[in-house]
Design an enzyme around this catalytic site. Sequence first.
Site, PDB file in Angstrom:
ATOM      1  N   CYS A   1       4.562  27.129 -23.740  1.00  0.00           N
ATOM      2  CA  CYS A   1       3.213  27.080 -23.179  1.00  0.00           C
ATOM      3  C   CYS A   1       3.268  26.801 -21.660  1.00  0.00           C
ATOM      4  CB  CYS A   1       2.378  25.996 -23.873  1.00  0.00           C
ATOM      5  SG  CYS A   1       1.568  26.576 -25.387  1.00  0.00           S
TER       6      CYS A   1
ATOM      7  N   ASN B   1      11.727  38.362 -32.532  1.00  0.00           N
ATOM      8  CA  ASN B   1      12.045  37.732 -33.799  1.00  0.00           C
ATOM      9  C   ASN B   1      10.845  36.878 -34.144  1.00  0.00           C
ATOM     10  OD1 ASN B   1      13.975  37.452 -35.772  1.00  0.00           O
ATOM     11  ND2 ASN B   1      14.735  35.528 -34.949  1.00  0.00           N
TER      12      ASN B   1
ATOM     13  N   SER C   1      12.106  29.921 -33.789  1.00  0.00           N
ATOM     14  CA  SER C   1      11.942  28.486 -33.593  1.00  0.00           C
ATOM     15  C   SER C   1      10.549  28.107 -33.111  1.00  0.00           C
ATOM     16  CB  SER C   1      12.983  27.983 -32.597  1.00  0.00           C
ATOM     17  OG  SER C   1      12.779  28.605 -31.332  1.00  0.00           O
TER      18      SER C   1
ATOM     19  N   CYS D   1       4.742  22.543 -27.075  1.00  0.00           N
ATOM     20  CA  CYS D   1       5.410  23.858 -27.114  1.00  0.00           C
ATOM     21  C   CYS D   1       6.173  24.107 -25.814  1.00  0.00           C
ATOM     22  CB  CYS D   1       4.363  24.951 -27.317  1.00  0.00           C
ATOM     23  SG  CYS D   1       5.024  26.602 -27.073  1.00  0.00           S
TER      24      CYS D   1
ATOM     25  N   GLN E   1      12.689  38.371 -26.832  1.00  0.00           N
ATOM     26  CA  GLN E   1      13.907  38.069 -26.079  1.00  0.00           C
ATOM     27  C   GLN E   1      14.572  39.350 -25.592  1.00  0.00           C
ATOM     28  OE1 GLN E   1      16.634  35.076 -27.437  1.00  0.00           O
ATOM     29  NE2 GLN E   1      15.319  34.529 -29.157  1.00  0.00           N
TER      30      GLN E   1
ATOM     31  N   HIS F   1       4.765  30.485 -30.651  1.00  0.00           N
ATOM     32  CA  HIS F   1       4.190  31.023 -29.408  1.00  0.00           C
ATOM     33  C   HIS F   1       4.640  32.486 -29.262  1.00  0.00           C
ATOM     34  CE1 HIS F   1       2.543  30.143 -25.298  1.00  0.00           C
ATOM     35  NE2 HIS F   1       3.027  31.357 -25.184  1.00  0.00           N
TER      36      HIS F   1
ATOM     37  N   HIS G   1       6.329  35.501 -28.316  1.00  0.00           N
ATOM     38  CA  HIS G   1       7.427  35.727 -27.377  1.00  0.00           C
ATOM     39  C   HIS G   1       8.472  36.664 -27.952  1.00  0.00           C
ATOM     40  CE1 HIS G   1       9.297  32.731 -29.992  1.00  0.00           C
ATOM     41  NE2 HIS G   1      10.471  33.087 -29.490  1.00  0.00           N
TER      42      HIS G   1
ATOM     43  N   HIS H   1      -1.092  30.290 -26.944  1.00  0.00           N
ATOM     44  CA  HIS H   1      -0.179  29.871 -28.009  1.00  0.00           C
ATOM     45  C   HIS H   1      -0.610  30.382 -29.390  1.00  0.00           C
ATOM     46  CE1 HIS H   1       2.779  27.018 -29.743  1.00  0.00           C
ATOM     47  NE2 HIS H   1       1.892  26.832 -30.689  1.00  0.00           N
TER      48      HIS H   1
HETATM   49  P1  H2U Z   1      13.461  32.017 -31.220  1.00  0.00           P
HETATM   50  O1  H2U Z   1      12.025  31.645 -31.260  1.00  0.00           O
HETATM   51  O2  H2U Z   1      13.768  33.360 -31.817  1.00  0.00           O
HETATM   52  O3  H2U Z   1      14.282  30.923 -31.822  1.00  0.00           O
HETATM   53  O4  H2U Z   1      13.886  32.106 -29.679  1.00  0.00           O
HETATM   54  C1  H2U Z   1      13.516  31.188 -28.710  1.00  0.00           C
HETATM   55  C2  H2U Z   1      14.569  31.178 -27.623  1.00  0.00           C
HETATM   56  O5  H2U Z   1      14.166  30.274 -26.626  1.00  0.00           O
HETATM   57  C3  H2U Z   1      15.927  30.756 -28.120  1.00  0.00           C
HETATM   58  O6  H2U Z   1      16.856  31.777 -27.869  1.00  0.00           O
HETATM   59  C4  H2U Z   1      15.290  29.610 -26.116  1.00  0.00           C
HETATM   60  C5  H2U Z   1      16.243  29.506 -27.279  1.00  0.00           C
HETATM   61  O7  H2U Z   1      17.575  29.529 -26.824  1.00  0.00           O
HETATM   62  N1  H2U Z   1      14.865  28.326 -25.548  1.00  0.00           N
HETATM   63  C6  H2U Z   1      14.964  28.110 -24.185  1.00  0.00           C
HETATM   64  O8  H2U Z   1      15.473  28.974 -23.455  1.00  0.00           O
HETATM   65  N2  H2U Z   1      14.502  26.927 -23.657  1.00  0.00           N
HETATM   66  C7  H2U Z   1      13.953  25.924 -24.393  1.00  0.00           C
HETATM   67  O9  H2U Z   1      13.539  24.916 -23.851  1.00  0.00           O
HETATM   68  C8  H2U Z   1      13.913  26.023 -25.860  1.00  0.00           C
HETATM   69  C9  H2U Z   1      14.339  27.336 -26.445  1.00  0.00           C
HETATM   70 ZN    ZN Z   2       2.927  27.659 -26.865  1.00  0.00          ZN
END
Ligand code: H2U
Ligand code: ZN
Length: 349
Positions: A55, A155, A163, A52, A170, A166, A168, A115
């Site tokens: 993490c 989201n 994606s 992850c 934004q 975990h 989180h 996580h």
């Molecule tokens: P989502 O889980 O909603 O996809 O958002 C995760 C965000 O994390 C996504 O905007 C960022 C992606 O750009 N990200 C990073 O900044 N670094 C990473 O290594 C992977 C994802």
């Molecule tokens: Zn995690």
Amino acid sequence: MNTFNIEDHPHKRFNPLTNDWILVSPHRAKRPWQGQVEKAIVDERPAYDPSCYLCAGNERAGGKKNPDYKGTFVFTNDFSALLADTPEGEIDDGSLFQAKSESGICKVICFSENHSLTIPEMEVSDIRSVVDVWCEQFEELGSNELINYVQIFENKGAIMGCSNPHPHGQIWSSSNVPVEPAKESVTQKEYFDKNEKTLLEVYVKAELEKKERLVAENEHFVALVPFWAVWPFETMIVSKRAVQNIVQLTDGEKTGLADIYKQLTVKYDNLFETSFAYSAGLHQAPTDGKDYPEWHLHMHFYPPLLRSATVKKFMVGYEMLATPQRDITAEQAAKRLRDLSDIHYKNNK
Ligand code: H2U
Ligand code: ZN
């Protein structure tokens, strides 16, 4: 011809925050459901996942390494949709071809090092730490010359395109006020100029009296299904006191926000005994240094699930081409959520 009854007859409802209308078809919700009713999806994750990127101690895209954080952790999005150093510019032929440069700053906030958790499974005191990070970030980004609007959001769930499970959220902050809050700026200002009270102050007071669309409540906040909700189990958390942004909340109100966020999401998870997906976010006053007495802090929750852990509503057909539509009424949705237990189903077995 019998008389119009909002519980039985197709009708339109008005959204005073956006000036949009939605179509409600309550007679259709009375259809017997013969579709699939599947077993709840078992969603067990480890407290630490070596693969992850959120993490503690793990590597992110581009080779940056997360610290060994406990609690919350904030970093600048490695794939930011908005960039601080975008050159200013404009294309404008006066009518059909217009473009403007947009700059901003995007961040990712880990809610916990664990996580396996989600907001409804976290302690209120830990969710309060998330609220405190939102406040810090709102202040920091909002006081930046470049930033005139700060969009904090979560989201959640693969069906929302998230994606990573975990816990989180934004923040995307920008020089201009984006489309949805811009609409709400206009409607709230119009209302405030006419009534000398915020639109949501009056709305929440009326809903607290009517009670039929309430989902949860504490001393400082209300969670309700708005009269004009589009998504089957769409809700809104609104502060009882009119404040423009989270920084203006008192200490007690910040804990109240953490508490209602948990109360609401526990009910969401309990609805279909699944980790309930949604897009949720705070709407607050712009951060251009002006005063916005008409702005009333609130949080929207837009969840797609309709009938089970996998059967979701599609915003397609008539809704894409004409107007959003729902079958189950806001009142029926609110009653279902309200009647659910306050104890998370995973702790209730
Ligand atoms: P989502 O889980 O909603 O996809 O958002 C995760 C965000 O994390 C996504 O905007 C960022 C992606 O750009 N990200 C990073 O900044 N670094 C990473 O290594 C992977 C994802
Ligand atoms: Zn995690």
